[in-house]
Design a protein around this motif. Structure first.
Motif, PDB file in Angstrom:
ATOM      1  N   ARG A 142      36.594  31.751  21.966  1.00 10.23           N
ATOM      2  CA  ARG A 142      36.008  33.094  21.847  1.00 10.23           C
ATOM      3  C   ARG A 142      35.947  33.812  23.190  1.00 10.23           C
ATOM      4  NH1 ARG A 142      30.884  31.964  17.686  1.00 10.23           N
ATOM      5  NH2 ARG A 142      32.083  30.856  16.085  1.00 10.23           N
ATOM      6  N   LEU A 143      36.975  33.626  24.006  1.00 16.62           N
ATOM      7  CA  LEU A 143      37.035  34.281  25.308  1.00 16.62           C
ATOM      8  C   LEU A 143      37.725  35.635  25.191  1.00 16.62           C
ATOM      9  CD1 LEU A 143      38.164  31.261  27.530  1.00 16.62           C
ATOM     10  CD2 LEU A 143      35.846  32.177  27.289  1.00 16.62           C
ATOM     11  N   ASP A 144      37.186  36.630  25.860  1.00 15.41           N
ATOM     12  CA  ASP A 144      37.819  37.937  25.921  1.00 15.41           C
ATOM     13  C   ASP A 144      39.159  37.788  26.649  1.00 15.41           C
ATOM     14  OD1 ASP A 144      38.651  40.535  26.752  1.00 15.41           O
ATOM     15  OD2 ASP A 144      36.601  41.270  26.602  1.00 15.41           O
ATOM     16  N   PRO A 145      40.276  38.159  26.010  1.00 12.18           N
ATOM     17  CA  PRO A 145      41.587  37.943  26.639  1.00 12.18           C
ATOM     18  C   PRO A 145      41.831  38.794  27.876  1.00 12.18           C
ATOM     19  CG  PRO A 145      41.818  39.240  24.628  1.00 12.18           C
ATOM     20  CD  PRO A 145      40.398  38.750  24.659  1.00 12.18           C
ATOM     21  N   THR A 146      41.056  39.861  28.074  1.00 13.61           N
ATOM     22  CA  THR A 146      41.268  40.729  29.240  1.00 13.61           C
ATOM     23  C   THR A 146      40.511  40.255  30.469  1.00 13.61           C
ATOM     24  OG1 THR A 146      39.415  42.236  28.766  1.00 13.61           O
ATOM     25  CG2 THR A 146      41.508  42.692  27.653  1.00 13.61           C
ATOM     26  N   MET A 147      39.580  39.323  30.307  1.00 12.26           N
ATOM     27  CA  MET A 147      38.739  38.899  31.428  1.00 12.26           C
ATOM     28  C   MET A 147      39.260  37.620  32.063  1.00 12.26           C
ATOM     29  SD  MET A 147      34.873  39.776  30.103  1.00 12.26           S
ATOM     30  CE  MET A 147      34.406  41.456  29.684  1.00 12.26           C
ATOM     31  N   THR A 148      40.414  37.739  32.696  1.00  9.26           N
ATOM     32  CA  THR A 148      41.020  36.612  33.405  1.00  9.26           C
ATOM     33  C   THR A 148      40.856  36.808  34.909  1.00  9.26           C
ATOM     34  OG1 THR A 148      43.181  37.675  33.522  1.00  9.26           O
ATOM     35  CG2 THR A 148      42.714  36.323  31.567  1.00  9.26           C
ATOM     36  N   LEU A 149      41.049  35.737  35.653  1.00 10.15           N
ATOM     37  CA  LEU A 149      40.912  35.816  37.108  1.00 10.15           C
ATOM     38  C   LEU A 149      41.923  36.799  37.690  1.00 10.15           C
ATOM     39  CD1 LEU A 149      39.417  34.710  39.568  1.00 10.15           C
ATOM     40  CD2 LEU A 149      41.130  32.881  39.692  1.00 10.15           C
ATOM     41  N   GLU A 150      43.121  36.859  37.091  1.00 10.39           N
ATOM     42  CA  GLU A 150      44.159  37.755  37.587  1.00 10.39           C
ATOM     43  C   GLU A 150      43.773  39.225  37.410  1.00 10.39           C
ATOM     44  OE1 GLU A 150      45.700  33.836  36.531  1.00 10.39           O
ATOM     45  OE2 GLU A 150      44.589  35.329  35.383  1.00 10.39           O
ATOM     46  N   ALA A 151      42.936  39.511  36.418  1.00  6.33           N
ATOM     47  CA  ALA A 151      42.551  40.893  36.143  1.00  6.33           C
ATOM     48  C   ALA A 151      41.314  41.338  36.925  1.00  6.33           C
ATOM     49  CB  ALA A 151      42.288  41.067  34.638  1.00  6.33           C
ATOM     50  N   TRP A 152      40.674  40.421  37.626  1.00  2.00           N
ATOM     51  CA  TRP A 152      39.472  40.753  38.389  1.00  2.00           C
ATOM     52  C   TRP A 152      39.811  41.702  39.524  1.00  2.00           C
ATOM     53  CZ3 TRP A 152      34.406  40.715  38.147  1.00  2.00           C
ATOM     54  CH2 TRP A 152      33.645  40.786  39.313  1.00  2.00           C
ATOM     55  N   ASP A 153      39.035  42.757  39.684  1.00  2.00           N
ATOM     56  CA  ASP A 153      39.281  43.766  40.708  1.00  2.00           C
ATOM     57  C   ASP A 153      38.540  43.394  41.990  1.00  2.00           C
ATOM     58  OD1 ASP A 153      39.672  45.976  42.271  1.00  2.00           O
ATOM     59  OD2 ASP A 153      39.102  47.441  40.746  1.00  2.00           O
ATOM     60  N   GLU A 154      39.285  42.948  42.974  1.00  2.00           N
ATOM     61  CA  GLU A 154      38.681  42.505  44.226  1.00  2.00           C
ATOM     62  C   GLU A 154      38.123  43.667  45.057  1.00  2.00           C
ATOM     63  OE1 GLU A 154      37.976  39.657  45.315  1.00  2.00           O
ATOM     64  OE2 GLU A 154      39.075  38.273  44.028  1.00  2.00           O
ATOM     65  N   THR A 155      38.479  44.904  44.682  1.00  2.00           N
ATOM     66  CA  THR A 155      37.983  46.052  45.445  1.00  2.00           C
ATOM     67  C   THR A 155      36.612  46.523  44.957  1.00  2.00           C
ATOM     68  OG1 THR A 155      39.015  47.724  43.998  1.00  2.00           O
ATOM     69  CG2 THR A 155      40.374  46.804  45.769  1.00  2.00           C
ATOM     70  N   ALA A 156      36.088  45.885  43.920  1.00  2.00           N
ATOM     71  CA  ALA A 156      34.780  46.281  43.400  1.00  2.00           C
ATOM     72  C   ALA A 156      33.715  46.137  44.487  1.00  2.00           C
ATOM     73  CB  ALA A 156      34.412  45.430  42.192  1.00  2.00           C
ATOM     74  N   ARG A 157      32.781  47.070  44.508  1.00  2.00           N
ATOM     75  CA  ARG A 157      31.741  47.075  45.541  1.00  2.00           C
ATOM     76  C   ARG A 157      30.580  46.154  45.156  1.00  2.00           C
ATOM     77  NH1 ARG A 157      31.441  53.521  47.254  1.00  2.00           N
ATOM     78  NH2 ARG A 157      33.605  53.689  47.965  1.00  2.00           N
ATOM     79  N   ILE A 158      30.903  44.907  45.104  1.00  2.00           N
ATOM     80  CA  ILE A 158      29.889  43.889  44.823  1.00  2.00           C
ATOM     81  C   ILE A 158      30.044  42.771  45.843  1.00  2.00           C
ATOM     82  CG2 ILE A 158      29.752  44.391  42.350  1.00  2.00           C
ATOM     83  CD1 ILE A 158      31.539  41.998  41.860  1.00  2.00           C
ATOM     84  N   THR A 159      28.985  42.015  46.027  1.00  2.00           N
ATOM     85  CA  THR A 159      29.014  40.906  46.975  1.00  2.00           C
ATOM     86  C   THR A 159      28.558  39.630  46.291  1.00  2.00           C
ATOM     87  OG1 THR A 159      26.746  41.362  47.730  1.00  2.00           O
ATOM     88  CG2 THR A 159      28.556  42.429  48.931  1.00  2.00           C
ATOM     89  N   TYR A 160      29.165  38.525  46.686  1.00  2.00           N
ATOM     90  CA  TYR A 160      28.759  37.202  46.218  1.00  2.00           C
ATOM     91  C   TYR A 160      29.334  36.179  47.176  1.00  2.00           C
ATOM     92  CZ  TYR A 160      33.419  37.569  44.095  1.00  2.00           C
ATOM     93  OH  TYR A 160      34.761  37.780  43.877  1.00  2.00           O
ATOM     94  N   ASP A 161      28.835  34.983  47.129  1.00  2.00           N
ATOM     95  CA  ASP A 161      29.264  33.922  48.031  1.00  2.00           C
ATOM     96  C   ASP A 161      30.661  33.444  47.629  1.00  2.00           C
ATOM     97  OD1 ASP A 161      29.661  31.399  49.329  1.00  2.00           O
ATOM     98  OD2 ASP A 161      27.497  31.258  49.635  1.00  2.00           O
ATOM     99  N   ARG A 162      31.646  33.780  48.442  1.00  2.00           N
ATOM    100  CA  ARG A 162      33.037  33.439  48.111  1.00  2.00           C
ATOM    101  C   ARG A 162      33.271  31.925  48.133  1.00  2.00           C
ATOM    102  NH1 ARG A 162      36.118  38.182  46.954  1.00  2.00           N
ATOM    103  NH2 ARG A 162      34.612  39.863  47.293  1.00  2.00           N
ATOM    104  N   GLU A 163      32.554  31.199  48.965  1.00  2.00           N
ATOM    105  CA  GLU A 163      32.731  29.747  49.010  1.00  2.00           C
ATOM    106  C   GLU A 163      32.232  29.111  47.718  1.00  2.00           C
ATOM    107  OE1 GLU A 163      31.123  27.891  52.432  1.00  2.00           O
ATOM    108  OE2 GLU A 163      32.335  29.047  53.852  1.00  2.00           O
ATOM    109  N   VAL A 164      31.092  29.592  47.219  1.00  2.00           N
ATOM    110  CA  VAL A 164      30.582  29.068  45.950  1.00  2.00           C
ATOM    111  C   VAL A 164      31.547  29.406  44.822  1.00  2.00           C
ATOM    112  CG1 VAL A 164      28.732  29.246  44.236  1.00  2.00           C
ATOM    113  CG2 VAL A 164      28.169  29.123  46.661  1.00  2.00           C
ATOM    114  N   TRP A 165      32.067  30.645  44.829  1.00  2.00           N
ATOM    115  CA  TRP A 165      33.011  31.043  43.780  1.00  2.00           C
ATOM    116  C   TRP A 165      34.276  30.181  43.831  1.00  2.00           C
ATOM    117  CZ3 TRP A 165      33.628  32.625  39.231  1.00  2.00           C
ATOM    118  CH2 TRP A 165      34.835  33.148  38.757  1.00  2.00           C
ATOM    119  N   SER A 166      34.789  29.912  45.014  1.00  2.00           N
ATOM    120  CA  SER A 166      35.969  29.059  45.146  1.00  2.00           C
ATOM    121  C   SER A 166      35.696  27.661  44.606  1.00  2.00           C
ATOM    122  CB  SER A 166      36.400  28.970  46.623  1.00  2.00           C
ATOM    123  OG  SER A 166      36.836  30.226  47.089  1.00  2.00           O
ATOM    124  N   GLU A 167      34.497  27.179  44.850  1.00  2.00           N
ATOM    125  CA  GLU A 167      34.119  25.863  44.320  1.00  2.00           C
ATOM    126  C   GLU A 167      34.101  25.884  42.797  1.00  2.00           C
ATOM    127  OE1 GLU A 167      33.120  21.936  44.042  1.00  2.00           O
ATOM    128  OE2 GLU A 167      33.757  23.015  45.833  1.00  2.00           O
TER     129      GLU A 167
END
Length: 267
Positions: free
Chosen positions: A70-95
């Motif tokens: 039941r995953l939304d087919p449009t919400m893949t890592l490739e479709a994520w917009d890296e230019t979005a003005r949000i912040t999060y811990d990139r090391e945690v996300w990579s993990e």
């Protein structure tokens, strides 16, 4: 002028269909042309041809698992917009993207205010897991609670709980967004107890984990459930502007358009 791609004989097509390799006929002419132009040997040619088929089957299999999850087919890592003005811990996300937390039967909380992309990132993790042949189930918390309550009426509750307990990666979206009654709290407790140190769970929530206890009906069950969830969990906190701003319609001003039209831009 380049030579035309070699044709595939009807006899070869028939043999490929009997071997359940019919899909290879789409790429075979191009692969034959490439083999000739690069003077590939028979083994190299077969490696490329079978690689095409393996990739096609893996992609089809991952797509089937994603739909079942039941995953939304449009919400893949490739479709994520890296230019979005949000912040999060990139090391945690990579993990989290490595999915080691799934292998280690740990949990992940994706936290933050409304609209910053929590659901998107959780779904992207689900797609990555599907590609790696990991069992996934995604469900919004309110729908999960309604479905479990309905299952009590048709005697399918035990079967539903077994599925939820046994899946390798359970993703619950919008957890604790609304108050949980006694039955809903008991269901979460049961899931947490049975999945603890056995399988991985991802929760997205607008609330900090410290606030979850206040919205759960039974304090003792709530404390036990949340303690288990937190004891083995990564936390990814997202802050910034609403990611949904990237989904708003925009005016297409390209010169080949006869008139300006609102067009939806996908993230």
């Amino acid at each position: 002028m380049s030579a035309p791609a070699p044709s595939v004989s009807p006899e070869l097509k028939a043999l490929m269909r009997r071997l359940k390799l019919g899909q290879l006929t789409d790429t075979l002419p191009d692969r034959l042309a490439l083999a000739r132009s690069h003077s590939l040997g028979h083994v190299e040619f077969l490696e490329q041809l079978f690689s095409d088929e393996v990739q096609r089957r893996d992609s089809a299999s991952a797509g089937l698992r994603a739909r079942k999850a039941r995953l939304d087919p449009t919400m893949t890592l490739e479709a994520w917009d890296e230019t979005a003005r949000i912040t999060y811990d990139r090391e945690v996300w990579s993990e989290l993207v490595s999915l080691r937390f799934v292998e280690q039967a740990r949990n992940a909380f994706i936290l933050g205010p409304v609209g910053v992309g929590k659901t998107f990132l959780a779904t992207a993790l689900g797609h990555i897991a599907c590609r790696r042949r990991i069992g996934v189930h995604f469900e919004r918390a309110d729908r999960l609670h309604k479905r479990l309550k309905a299952s009590r009426l048709d005697a399918s509750y035990e079967a539903e709980m077994r599925k939820l307990i046994g899946v390798d990666l359970l993703i619950i979206d919008d957890f604790a967004l609304q108050p949980l009654d006694a039955t809903e709290t008991a269901d979460i407790y049961e899931l947490c107890v049975e999945r603890h140190h056995a399988t991985a769970t991802v929760l997205t929530s607008n609330r900090d984990p410290s606030e979850w206890l206040a919205v759960m009906a039974d304090p003792l069950l709530a404390q036990s459930a949340v303690d288990r969830l937190k004891s083995a969990a990564w936390e990814l906190v997202i802050e910034g502007e609403s990611y949904r701003q990237h989904e708003k319609p925009v005016i297409d001003t390209s010169p080949d358009q006869p008139s300006a039209r609102g067009r939806r831009r996908r993230p």
